[in-house]
Scaffold this motif. Structure first.
Motif, short mmCIF file in Angstrom:
data_model
loop_
_atom_site.label_atom_id
_atom_site.label_comp_id
_atom_site.label_asym_id
_atom_site.label_seq_id
_atom_site.Cartn_x
_atom_site.Cartn_y
_atom_site.Cartn_z
N VAL A 221 82.56 -71.16 60.37
CA VAL A 221 83.11 -70.78 61.61
C VAL A 221 82.53 -71.25 62.90
CG1 VAL A 221 84.38 -68.95 63.04
CG2 VAL A 221 84.46 -68.73 60.33
N HIS B 187 75.98 -73.92 54.60
CA HIS B 187 76.35 -73.37 53.32
C HIS B 187 77.23 -74.02 52.64
CE1 HIS B 187 78.68 -71.23 55.83
NE2 HIS B 187 79.51 -70.93 55.00
N ASP B 188 77.61 -75.48 53.21
CA ASP B 188 78.54 -76.32 52.65
C ASP B 188 79.95 -75.52 52.09
OD1 ASP B 188 79.28 -78.78 51.57
OD2 ASP B 188 78.17 -78.63 49.87
N PRO B 189 80.47 -74.92 53.25
CA PRO B 189 81.67 -74.36 53.02
C PRO B 189 82.99 -75.21 52.68
CG PRO B 189 81.45 -74.61 55.18
CD PRO B 189 80.07 -75.18 54.53
N GLU B 190 83.94 -74.43 52.02
CA GLU B 190 85.19 -75.14 51.54
C GLU B 190 86.09 -75.17 52.86
OE1 GLU B 190 86.55 -73.44 47.98
OE2 GLU B 190 84.80 -72.81 47.52
N PRO C 137 77.98 -63.70 54.36
CA PRO C 137 78.16 -62.87 53.09
C PRO C 137 77.24 -62.14 52.41
CG PRO C 137 77.53 -65.37 52.27
CD PRO C 137 77.46 -65.02 53.99
N ARG D 238 83.88 -65.15 53.12
CA ARG D 238 82.57 -65.36 53.88
C ARG D 238 81.85 -66.66 53.28
NH1 ARG D 238 81.35 -59.58 54.69
NH2 ARG D 238 83.13 -58.72 55.78
N ALA D 239 81.76 -66.21 52.14
CA ALA D 239 80.76 -67.36 51.42
C ALA D 239 81.02 -68.58 51.25
CB ALA D 239 80.44 -66.85 50.15
N ARG D 240 82.63 -68.69 51.70
CA ARG D 240 83.25 -70.02 51.41
C ARG D 240 83.68 -70.82 52.77
NH1 ARG D 240 83.56 -67.18 46.94
NH2 ARG D 240 83.42 -68.26 45.00
N LEU D 241 83.39 -70.02 53.87
CA LEU D 241 83.95 -70.08 55.18
C LEU D 241 82.83 -70.57 56.08
CD1 LEU D 241 86.91 -69.61 56.21
CD2 LEU D 241 85.95 -67.57 56.86
N PRO E 295 72.88 -63.70 49.33
CA PRO E 295 71.71 -63.14 49.30
C PRO E 295 71.47 -61.62 49.13
CG PRO E 295 72.18 -63.90 51.39
CD PRO E 295 73.30 -64.15 50.37
N MET F 39 81.94 -82.34 51.63
CA MET F 39 81.48 -80.94 50.90
C MET F 39 80.76 -81.62 49.44
SD MET F 39 84.19 -77.77 50.03
CE MET F 39 85.18 -78.97 49.75
N LEU G 287 79.63 -62.71 59.77
CA LEU G 287 80.22 -63.81 58.98
C LEU G 287 79.54 -64.17 57.78
CD1 LEU G 287 81.33 -66.29 61.87
CD2 LEU G 287 82.98 -65.21 60.35
N GLU H 53 84.50 -84.88 54.65
CA GLU H 53 83.64 -84.55 53.42
C GLU H 53 84.62 -83.67 52.54
OE1 GLU H 53 80.63 -82.52 55.55
OE2 GLU H 53 79.40 -83.93 54.68
N GLY H 54 85.94 -83.72 52.80
CA GLY H 54 87.15 -83.11 51.89
C GLY H 54 87.09 -81.52 52.23
N ARG H 55 86.62 -81.07 53.58
CA ARG H 55 86.83 -79.59 53.63
C ARG H 55 88.22 -79.35 54.24
NH1 ARG H 55 81.24 -78.10 53.80
NH2 ARG H 55 80.07 -79.97 54.60
N TYR I 59 72.78 -67.12 54.22
CA TYR I 59 73.99 -67.73 53.19
C TYR I 59 73.15 -67.89 51.81
CZ TYR I 59 77.50 -67.68 56.48
OH TYR I 59 78.56 -67.55 57.74
#
Lengths: 232, 235
Positions: A78, A147-150, B102, A73-76, B13, B1, B100, A179-181, A102
């Motif tokens: 949606v 949150h700048d996700p990958e 974290p 979730r931290a890297r996603l 958090p 990114m 969604l 941005e390379g995501r 986030y």
């Protein structure tokens, strides 16, 4: 970046995904195409950690689902056809809320940066309920990238948008991908998908029927490929 | 990114920060719309006015029915608020937005529960003086306010958990009271008994049992909700 092996999803007695295999490399933009009821949204909800797989292996950004859902979730990011925004909050307050959820550092500057990216900088203090559907969808993308996700997942992002709003969304999607995501997008709009994605996968009756890259497609038409895949 | 995010460990958090963010969001949204509190307030006022005219009580009897009328009002108005608070998240798809993030999913529970409690207490703060005037009963006693606070915490603790379950069904407006009232009977009975005792000027020893029930109920249901909320919101 995304590896899915023999994924099965059942709702009661109904099987939606039937041993689906799928993989996406870092930086790829994959359009997931298919008729209604093919299982596109179900598949995306599993990747988004909103639904558990019944069987099979799912790995996103190096983490397994559902065991490591919080790390995924931290890297996603949606985006669905619903903007997941609060109409009684301003654009800035919505982004601030999600930035807090986030744990985003330097929230003020990040919010300004994101509002600029989605072209809503001059509407930051306006309530979301006063926004058009297109503006809400652009802000939804801002919410998803705060949150700048990958990895980014888009589920029918063009639903309910008029031509102008769709074109603006195209630009935002291009800048997100640039941005390379890693991006996976489901869509019914083949023309838009053909314009944006680097690979096209056809999903029907719970399995990937065919796959083609933008380079392979150059001498043929996506619609022809899509129809042929469904007939075969 | 940006490079800093790539292959690094993104921040998660804390439970406290995420809870605070949800409470702040709910209060800000409600301050703008007054959708939820106004519905709860109008409903509460209608109930106490209807009771006032329907019962036509003398002063002595009024004192004895006060606890029952008040808690009936708070329970029904609270259910209205609990239903609306969770269905607003679900209808706009924002529940997915919360899921969604974290964060520990208990933060969603605590955030929604604290917001719901704030709305319920706000309604109670407005209803109490109006009730006092209409029924000519003095309700401004710290011990009574303490019981109302404990009863409201218990009601909201279990109500928030059950509303997260019922909101996922098509018959959520009907399902929440059906699920909630049987489970909330201990807290409502204890709150009515303790409030009655206080209004009748009973000794502390007499209200000790319902007071203990209220405290235990609050602790147990907050703990249960903390443990099971993750499974309740799972698809």
């Amino acid at each position: 970046m995304i590896i899915v092996k023999k994924l099965i999803k059942r709702f009661g007695l109904k099987t939606i995904l039937r041993g689906l295999d799928f993989s996406v490399r870092p930086g790829e933009f994959v359009a997931l195409l298919g008729p209604n009821g093919a299982g596109k949204t179900t598949f995306l909800r599993i990747l988004a950690t909103l639904s558990r797989p019944s069987l099979g292996q799912v790995q996103v950004a190096g983490y397994f689902l559902p065991q490591q859902a919080a790390q995924v979730r931290a890297r996603l990011g949606v985006v669905s056809h619903q903007p997941l925004l609060y109409p009684d909050l301003t654009a800035e307050e919505n982004l601030q809320f999600y930035a807090q959820m986030y744990g985003v550092a330097n929230q003020r500057s990040r919010i300004t940066e994101v509002l600029k990216m989605v072209g809503l900088e001059n509407r930051r203090k306006d309530l979301v309920r006063t926004f058009s559907r297109g503006m809400q969808q652009r802000l939804a993308i801002g919410r998803a990238v705060i949150h700048d996700p990958e990895v980014m997942l888009f589920d029918e992002p063009y639903t309910g948008l008029d031509q102008d709003a769709s074109e603006m969304l195209d630009d935002v999607l291009r800048s997100v991908a640039a941005e390379g995501r890693t991006v996976v997008m489901t869509s019914h709009d083949l023309a838009r998908a053909a314009d944006l994605a680097t690979r096209f996968d056809i999903l029907s009756r719970g399995v990937i029927l065919a796959s083609i890259t933008q380079a392979e497609l150059q001498n043929s038409n996506l619609l022809t490929f899509y129809k042929q895949a469904l007939v075969d | 990114m940006t490079d800093k995010m790539q292959n690094s460990n993104p921040p998660h958090p804390s439970l406290f920060k995420a809870t605070f963010a949800i409470v702040k969001k709910d209060l800000s949204a409600e301050l703008r719309s007054f959708e939820l509190v106004s519905a709860m307030l109008v409903f509460s006022l209608l109930v106490i006015i209807i009771f006032n005219f329907a019962l036509e009580l003398d002063v002595k009897v009024r004192q004895s029915v006060t606890a029952g009328v008040l808690w009936t009002t708070f329970a029904f108005a609270g259910t209205l608020g609990l239903n609306r608070s969770m269905s607003a998240e679900k209808d706009r798809g924002c529940m997915d937005g919360l899921l969604l993030a974290p964060v520990d999913r208990s933060a969603i529970y605590f955030g929604k529960a604290i917001s719901n409690l704030a709305f319920m207490l706000l309604v109670e703060v407005i209803v109490l003086p109006i009730y006092s005037v209409l029924y000519n009963v003095n309700l401004f006693r710290w011990d009574l306010i303490g019981i109302i606070l404990l009863g409201s915490i218990g009601y909201v603790a279990v109500g928030t958990l059950l509303s997260a379950m019922s909101v996922q069904t098509r018959t959520r407006e009907v399902l929440l009271p059906i699920l909630l009232f049987p489970v909330a009977i201990p807290v409502l009975l204890a709150a009515v008994k303790a409030s009655n005792g206080i209004l009748a000027g009973a000794d502390f020893a007499e209200i000790l049992t319902p007071l203990n029930i209220l405290i235990v109920y609050d602790v147990v249901f907050i703990a249960v909700a903390f443990m099971v909320f993750d499974f309740v919101v799972e698809e």
